[in-house]
Design a protein around this motif. Structure first.
Motif, PDB file in Angstrom:
ATOM      1  N   PHE A  11       0.839  -1.202   0.000  1.00  0.00           N
ATOM      2  CA  PHE A  11       0.000   0.000   0.000  1.00  0.00           C
ATOM      3  C   PHE A  11       0.877   1.256   0.000  1.00  0.00           C
ATOM      4  N   THR A  12       1.896   1.250   0.847  1.00  0.00           N
ATOM      5  CA  THR A  12       2.785   2.414   0.949  1.00  0.00           C
ATOM      6  C   THR A  12       3.436   2.677  -0.405  1.00  0.00           C
ATOM      7  N   ASP A  13       3.895   1.613  -1.042  1.00  0.00           N
ATOM      8  CA  ASP A  13       4.535   1.736  -2.349  1.00  0.00           C
ATOM      9  C   ASP A  13       3.538   2.250  -3.399  1.00  0.00           C
ATOM     10  N   LEU A  14       2.349   1.688  -3.380  1.00  0.00           N
ATOM     11  CA  LEU A  14       1.307   2.083  -4.348  1.00  0.00           C
ATOM     12  C   LEU A  14       1.022   3.582  -4.307  1.00  0.00           C
ATOM     13  N   LEU A  15       0.960   4.099  -3.108  1.00  0.00           N
ATOM     14  CA  LEU A  15       0.602   5.514  -2.955  1.00  0.00           C
ATOM     15  C   LEU A  15       1.656   6.454  -3.542  1.00  0.00           C
ATOM     16  N   THR A  16       2.846   5.929  -3.793  1.00  0.00           N
ATOM     17  CA  THR A  16       3.881   6.767  -4.412  1.00  0.00           C
ATOM     18  C   THR A  16       3.732   6.803  -5.942  1.00  0.00           C
ATOM     19  N   HIS A  17       2.866   5.983  -6.474  1.00  0.00           N
ATOM     20  CA  HIS A  17       2.744   5.868  -7.932  1.00  0.00           C
ATOM     21  C   HIS A  17       1.753   6.855  -8.544  1.00  0.00           C
ATOM     22  N   TYR A  18       0.949   7.490  -7.713  1.00  0.00           N
ATOM     23  CA  TYR A  18      -0.139   8.342  -8.240  1.00  0.00           C
ATOM     24  C   TYR A  18      -0.062   9.752  -7.664  1.00  0.00           C
ATOM     25  N   PRO A  19      -0.394  10.747  -8.488  1.00  0.00           N
ATOM     26  CA  PRO A  19      -0.375  12.129  -7.972  1.00  0.00           C
ATOM     27  C   PRO A  19      -1.496  12.396  -6.966  1.00  0.00           C
ATOM     28  N   ILE A  20      -2.622  11.674  -7.085  1.00  0.00           N
ATOM     29  CA  ILE A  20      -3.667  11.821  -6.070  1.00  0.00           C
ATOM     30  C   ILE A  20      -3.989  10.458  -5.465  1.00  0.00           C
ATOM     31  N   LYS A  21      -4.230  10.461  -4.163  1.00  0.00           N
ATOM     32  CA  LYS A  21      -4.380   9.210  -3.422  1.00  0.00           C
ATOM     33  C   LYS A  21      -5.496   8.303  -3.949  1.00  0.00           C
ATOM     34  N   ARG A  22      -6.617   8.904  -4.335  1.00  0.00           N
ATOM     35  CA  ARG A  22      -7.762   8.072  -4.693  1.00  0.00           C
ATOM     36  C   ARG A  22      -7.509   7.192  -5.924  1.00  0.00           C
ATOM     37  N   SER A  23      -6.476   7.539  -6.706  1.00  0.00           N
ATOM     38  CA  SER A  23      -6.149   6.716  -7.883  1.00  0.00           C
ATOM     39  C   SER A  23      -5.668   5.318  -7.483  1.00  0.00           C
ATOM     40  N   ALA A  24      -5.258   5.171  -6.236  1.00  0.00           N
ATOM     41  CA  ALA A  24      -4.784   3.859  -5.768  1.00  0.00           C
ATOM     42  C   ALA A  24      -5.946   2.975  -5.307  1.00  0.00           C
ATOM     43  N   LEU A  25      -7.154   3.471  -5.408  1.00  0.00           N
ATOM     44  CA  LEU A  25      -8.297   2.758  -4.825  1.00  0.00           C
ATOM     45  C   LEU A  25      -8.462   1.325  -5.356  1.00  0.00           C
ATOM     46  N   ILE A  26      -8.526   1.161  -6.672  1.00  0.00           N
ATOM     47  CA  ILE A  26      -8.817  -0.180  -7.206  1.00  0.00           C
ATOM     48  C   ILE A  26      -7.703  -1.182  -6.880  1.00  0.00           C
ATOM     49  N   PRO A  27      -6.429  -0.845  -7.141  1.00  0.00           N
ATOM     50  CA  PRO A  27      -5.421  -1.840  -6.736  1.00  0.00           C
ATOM     51  C   PRO A  27      -5.433  -2.127  -5.240  1.00  0.00           C
ATOM     52  N   MET A  28      -5.678  -1.111  -4.417  1.00  0.00           N
ATOM     53  CA  MET A  28      -5.729  -1.379  -2.965  1.00  0.00           C
ATOM     54  C   MET A  28      -6.870  -2.331  -2.632  1.00  0.00           C
TER      55      MET A  28
END
Ligand code: FES
Length: 158
Positions: A11-28
């Motif tokens: 999760f921590t790594d994923l959040l570094t991949h997107y400019p806005i947090k909500r973009s990580a929603l589906i993979p999370m």
């Protein structure tokens, strides 16, 4: 809610991949589902909290995607596309074959908990229909014989 250290790292790594947090929603949601077994109310709440979303915003996404489910299902999720391209190449026959072989219908599990069967909308494999998605694997240009081989392969993996 407590996730494994490995998932927390992901999760921590994923959040570094997107400019806005909500973009990580589906993979999370997918990763959490893999670990927990489904997108439970607790998972919805926890992920909403982490991404500064409301529970309702997360639920709206969960209800849209056929790969996300709110209750535990069979280990191998057999999703047969019956949209137009696949339908023209025999998808309904494939779905019927699976129904008969497994003795279950749409959105049902085999009694041993090994398979879950669903008829779904397009899974993006239109050029190679009829197509089937099993968890993260795609199977294309299906025939009933190929479907039997695929079932055998998953059964032997248990
Ligand atoms: S119509 Fe079946 S994968 Fe697109």
């Amino acid at each position: 809610m407590k996730f494994s250290d490995q998932l927390e790292k992901r999760f921590t790594d994923l959040l570094t991949h997107y400019p806005i947090k909500r973009s990580a929603l589906i993979p999370m949601l997918l990763y959490a589902q893999d670990e927990v077994g489904c997108v439970s109310d607790e998972v919805v709440h926890e992920i909403a909290d982490r991404l500064d979303l409301t529970d309702l915003e997360v639920r709206n996404v969960v209800s849209y995607y056929s790969m996300l489910h709110t209750k535990p299902i069979g280990k191998y999720n057999l999703q047969v596309c019956t949209n137009i391209s696949c339908m023209l190449r025999g998808a309904e026959n494939i779905f019927d074959h699976l129904r008969k072989r497994l003795g279950i219908g749409h959105k049902q599990d085999t009694p041993d908990g090994l398979f879950h069967l669903e008829e779904v909308e397009c899974i993006g494999a239109c050029c190679w229909g009829p197509a089937l998605q099993v968890n993260y694997d795609f199977h294309e240009n299906l025939t009933t014989e190929r479907v039997d081989e695929i079932l055998d392969r998953y059964r032997s993996r248990q």
